[in-house]
Scaffold this motif. Structure first.
Motif, PDB file in Angstrom:
ATOM      1  N   UNK A   1     -25.869  49.054 -54.294  1.00 23.59           N
ATOM      2  CA  UNK A   1     -26.319  47.971 -55.155  1.00 23.59           C
ATOM      3  C   UNK A   1     -27.494  47.226 -54.527  1.00 23.59           C
ATOM      4  N   UNK A   2     -27.420  46.930 -53.240  1.00 21.58           N
ATOM      5  CA  UNK A   2     -28.512  46.240 -52.562  1.00 21.58           C
ATOM      6  C   UNK A   2     -29.764  47.122 -52.542  1.00 21.58           C
ATOM      7  N   UNK A   3     -29.583  48.398 -52.311  1.00 20.71           N
ATOM      8  CA  UNK A   3     -30.733  49.310 -52.274  1.00 20.71           C
ATOM      9  C   UNK A   3     -31.447  49.364 -53.618  1.00 20.71           C
ATOM     10  N   UNK A   4     -30.657  49.376 -54.698  1.00 23.20           N
ATOM     11  CA  UNK A   4     -31.235  49.536 -56.040  1.00 23.20           C
ATOM     12  C   UNK A   4     -31.543  48.227 -56.753  1.00 23.20           C
ATOM     13  N   UNK A   5     -30.750  47.192 -56.485  1.00 22.46           N
ATOM     14  CA  UNK A   5     -30.873  45.952 -57.246  1.00 22.46           C
ATOM     15  C   UNK A   5     -31.292  44.747 -56.397  1.00 22.46           C
ATOM     16  N   UNK A   6     -31.385  44.934 -55.071  1.00 26.49           N
ATOM     17  CA  UNK A   6     -31.827  43.886 -54.144  1.00 26.49           C
ATOM     18  C   UNK A   6     -30.710  42.967 -53.665  1.00 26.49           C
ATOM     19  N   UNK A   7     -29.612  42.873 -54.379  1.00 21.93           N
ATOM     20  CA  UNK A   7     -28.554  41.962 -53.972  1.00 21.93           C
ATOM     21  C   UNK A   7     -27.196  42.494 -54.415  1.00 21.93           C
ATOM     22  N   UNK A   8     -26.138  42.026 -53.735  1.00 19.72           N
ATOM     23  CA  UNK A   8     -24.778  42.400 -54.098  1.00 19.72           C
ATOM     24  C   UNK A   8     -23.887  41.166 -54.052  1.00 19.72           C
ATOM     25  N   UNK A   9     -23.204  40.883 -55.162  1.00 22.93           N
ATOM     26  CA  UNK A   9     -22.249  39.793 -55.219  1.00 22.93           C
ATOM     27  C   UNK A   9     -20.914  40.346 -55.676  1.00 22.93           C
ATOM     28  N   UNK A  10     -20.046  40.626 -54.709  1.00 25.51           N
ATOM     29  CA  UNK A  10     -18.731  41.143 -55.009  1.00 25.51           C
ATOM     30  C   UNK A  10     -17.749  40.026 -55.287  1.00 25.51           C
ATOM     31  N   UNK A  11     -16.474  40.360 -55.409  1.00 29.02           N
ATOM     32  CA  UNK A  11     -15.450  39.354 -55.731  1.00 29.02           C
ATOM     33  C   UNK A  11     -15.434  38.174 -54.768  1.00 29.02           C
ATOM     34  N   UNK A  12     -15.655  38.424 -53.479  1.00 26.68           N
ATOM     35  CA  UNK A  12     -15.620  37.336 -52.504  1.00 26.68           C
ATOM     36  C   UNK A  12     -16.732  36.322 -52.762  1.00 26.68           C
ATOM     37  N   UNK A  13     -17.963  36.805 -52.977  1.00 33.45           N
ATOM     38  CA  UNK A  13     -19.076  35.881 -53.206  1.00 33.45           C
ATOM     39  C   UNK A  13     -18.950  35.176 -54.554  1.00 33.45           C
ATOM     40  N   UNK A  14     -18.415  35.855 -55.538  1.00 34.81           N
ATOM     41  CA  UNK A  14     -18.172  35.201 -56.825  1.00 34.81           C
ATOM     42  C   UNK A  14     -17.204  34.037 -56.635  1.00 34.81           C
ATOM     43  N   UNK A  15     -16.181  34.252 -55.812  1.00 31.58           N
ATOM     44  CA  UNK A  15     -15.214  33.189 -55.522  1.00 31.58           C
ATOM     45  C   UNK A  15     -15.896  32.026 -54.798  1.00 31.58           C
ATOM     46  N   UNK A  16     -16.771  32.330 -53.844  1.00 26.26           N
ATOM     47  CA  UNK A  16     -17.504  31.279 -53.128  1.00 26.26           C
ATOM     48  C   UNK A  16     -18.323  30.441 -54.102  1.00 26.26           C
ATOM     49  N   UNK A  17     -19.043  31.113 -55.009  1.00 29.96           N
ATOM     50  CA  UNK A  17     -19.867  30.386 -55.974  1.00 29.96           C
ATOM     51  C   UNK A  17     -18.999  29.550 -56.899  1.00 29.96           C
ATOM     52  N   UNK A  18     -17.856  30.091 -57.284  1.00 27.98           N
ATOM     53  CA  UNK A  18     -16.939  29.346 -58.160  1.00 27.98           C
ATOM     54  C   UNK A  18     -16.458  28.076 -57.461  1.00 27.98           C
ATOM     55  N   UNK A  19     -16.106  28.201 -56.190  1.00 27.90           N
ATOM     56  CA  UNK A  19     -15.651  27.038 -55.432  1.00 27.90           C
ATOM     57  C   UNK A  19     -16.735  25.981 -55.320  1.00 27.90           C
ATOM     58  N   UNK A  20     -17.968  26.441 -55.116  1.00 30.09           N
ATOM     59  CA  UNK A  20     -19.085  25.486 -55.000  1.00 30.09           C
ATOM     60  C   UNK A  20     -19.310  24.755 -56.323  1.00 30.09           C
ATOM     61  N   UNK A  21     -19.125  25.467 -57.421  1.00 28.21           N
ATOM     62  CA  UNK A  21     -19.275  24.846 -58.738  1.00 28.21           C
ATOM     63  C   UNK A  21     -18.220  23.764 -58.950  1.00 28.21           C
TER      64      UNK A  21
END
Length: 220
Positions: free
Chosen positions: A122-142
């Motif tokens: 995903x990083x190679x093709x799309x530049x970034x990867x946000x899996x379940x862990x990072x989604x959870x981090x963003x949710x907590x920050x929200x």
């Protein structure tokens, strides 16, 4: 994926057992080529010009030069090299800081091997990867900073259009460029144009940094 398009990977971790285990795992995938094993950030940085990895898998707690300082230096001197942090640290603020420095992905060391491979692709093709862990981090920050969102939306009206904001919200959710294009009935090139303009307005260097900026400011 042909040999000509193999993904060149550097693995950096001061724990030899973990590092060699990760290299062994990656060696079973014909699309990957591990071009460097490094035990610290300085060793990694010294070898990047000669070995030219596409992606670095990097620990944070290392001697000589740690992962944080290595990320800063690599993003400054070798901006095309993409970094996936693999760490034991799971604190929201800590993770957001690494992403703001330009890390393209963040995995915990107990991640499933399939997720590691998926993150690399995903990083190679799309530049970034946000899996379940990072989604959870963003949710907590929200959740922890709801008051910032309304305040920030007012400031966004000055520089970021409603359409750009819509694209940004989809990017924060980990949606790919093609998926955003289909959802908004736009071309992929138009979505990329919106994304690049948002990065210019926010002073971010890549999508990972853009999402970190959005999370930090309560936009996503």
């Amino acid at each position: 994926m042909s040999k000509l398009t193999k993904i060149r990977i550097a693995v950096t971790d001061d724990h030899a057992l973990f590092r060699r285990g990760l290299v062994s795992l990656l060696s079973h995938n014909d699309d990957f080529e591990v071009v460097l094993e490094a035990s610290n950030g300085q060793e990694l940085i010294d070898n990047i010009p000669q070995l030219l990895p596409n992606i670095v898998l990097m620990d944070l707690n290392m001697p000589v030069v740690d992962g944080i300082r290595a990320t800063e230096r690599i993003k400054k001197d070798f901006p095309k090299v993409k970094i996936i942090v693999i760490s034991m640290h799971d604190e929201d603020k800590f993770v957001s800081h690494l992403m703001s420095l330009g890390a393209n992905g963040y995995l915990l060391k107990d991640a499933h091997p399939d997720e590691v491979e998926n993150a690399i692709y995903t990083v190679f093709n799309e530049d970034y990867y946000y899996g379940p862990f990072l989604v959870k981090v963003m949710h907590n920050r929200m959740i922890n900073k709801p008051e910032k969102k309304a305040e920030n939306l007012l400031s966004l009206q000055v520089g970021i259009s409603d359409r750009e904001l819509e694209v940004l919200e989809h990017i924060c959710q980990g949606t790919t460029t093609q998926q955003i294009a289909e959802m908004l009935c736009l071309s992929a090139r138009t979505v990329e144009g919106h994304r690049n303009r948002i990065m210019e307005k926010t002073g971010t260097k890549n999508v990972a940094g853009l999402v970190a900026w959005a999370v930090r400011n309560g936009v996503c």
